[in-house]
Design an enzyme around this catalytic site. Structure first.
Site, PDB file in Angstrom:
ATOM      1  CG  ASN A  14      20.058  57.553  -2.292  1.00 55.03           C
ATOM      2  OD1 ASN A  14      18.993  57.721  -1.718  1.00 55.03           O
ATOM      3  ND2 ASN A  14      20.626  58.504  -3.008  1.00 55.03           N
ATOM      4  CD  GLU A  37      24.368  60.825  -2.113  1.00 59.17           C
ATOM      5  OE1 GLU A  37      24.746  61.929  -1.685  1.00 59.17           O
ATOM      6  OE2 GLU A  37      23.756  60.673  -3.187  1.00 59.17           O
ATOM      7  CD  GLU A  96      18.019  51.063  -7.072  1.00 60.28           C
ATOM      8  OE1 GLU A  96      18.763  51.610  -6.231  1.00 60.28           O
ATOM      9  OE2 GLU A  96      17.749  51.562  -8.164  1.00 60.28           O
ATOM     10  CB  CYS A 101      23.035  52.140 -11.201  1.00 64.09           C
ATOM     11  SG  CYS A 101      23.699  51.121  -9.872  1.00 64.09           S
TER      12      CYS A 101
END
Ligand code: THU
Length: 239
Positions: free
Chosen positions: A142, A144, A155, A192
């Site tokens: 990830n 950010e 992902e 998610c």
């Protein structure tokens, strides 16, 4: 605590007996949500449903809301002839050492990817590893951003990288792991909704593939990524 109410909305399960409901009601001291549930239940239906209650360990609130919605739907549907569809998702639960060497290796790569995460805002590091049909493994983590929505999940970082570097190569398997507060999550981490949508696109483009969700207590394996997003919107939905 998890509350599972079974078959509470189909006509054949309407019963005159209120004993089970009373049993639920008796528990209100311990489970305050139940009081509200039974109250709403009576208000909505003025009938008694056959309720089987199982108390297990987690997710009481979520299940409870789900049930409440069902009951409200029932109220507006006077004849109770609404067809019901059940969508099931099969997830296999493994210990890490029960998995094939290929899957163990992929999970280890996903765990290692957590170190590459850029997650100064959430301190929640997610790693993903993708095994391609050509044997290559690509990773992602990830990323950010101070403008929060500009960041991207592990992902999707991995999927887009894989699809852009290997545009004609199908995915064989995807593994995900997450690390926070100095350790990997005990419960398997799940992708998610937006990431599931991207998995779906790639599965439709080539073929479906298993998704491995790492937790220190267990590893969940969804044999088909599409199972993680039932009732989905895909190319066919565009007509
Ligand atoms: N995150 C992922 O990378 N994958 C998921 O499936 C869920 C969430 C990231 C996004 C964000 O950087 C952090 O985890 C906290 O939500």
């Amino acid at each position: 605590m998890q509350l599972v109410l079974k078959n509470c909305c189909s006509e054949k399960n309407l019963h005159a007996s209120s004993s089970t409901v009373k049993n639920v009601y008796k528990n209100k001291t311990y489970y305050p949500e139940l009081r509200t549930l039974t109250k709403n239940f009576y208000i909505c239906s003025r009938k008694v449903f056959d309720i089987s209650v199982f108390l297990t360990r987690k997710g009481l609130k979520t299940r409870y809301m789900g049930v409440l919605n069902t009951l409200l739907t029932h109220k507006t549907n006077k004849k109770n002839t609404m067809e019901q569809k059940t969508i099931e998702t099969k997830i296999s639960v493994y210990r890490f050492d029960e998995l094939s060497e290929e899957f163990q290796n992929l999970l280890s790569k996903a765990k290692a990817q957590c170190e590459n995460a850029y997650a100064p805002y959430s301190n929640f590091r997610v790693g993903a590893a993708i095994l391609l049909e050509n044997g290559e493994i690509v990773g992602g983590s990830n990323q950010e951003n101070a403008a929060y929505p500009s960041g991207l999940c592990a992902e999707r970082t991995a999927m887009f990288y894989a699809n852009s570097q290997f545009p004609n190569t199908a995915i064989k398997a995807l593994a995900i792991a997450a690390w926070t507060n100095g350790k990997f999550l005990a419960e398997p981490v799940a992708p998610c909704g937006a990431c599931r949508q991207v998995l779906l696109e790639t599965a439709n483009r080539f073929h479906d593939f298993p998704v491995l969700l790492y937790g220190t207590d267990a590893v969940y394996v969804a044999e088909n990524s599409k199972d993680l997003l039932p009732l989905n919107f895909a190319k066919e939905s565009l007509g």
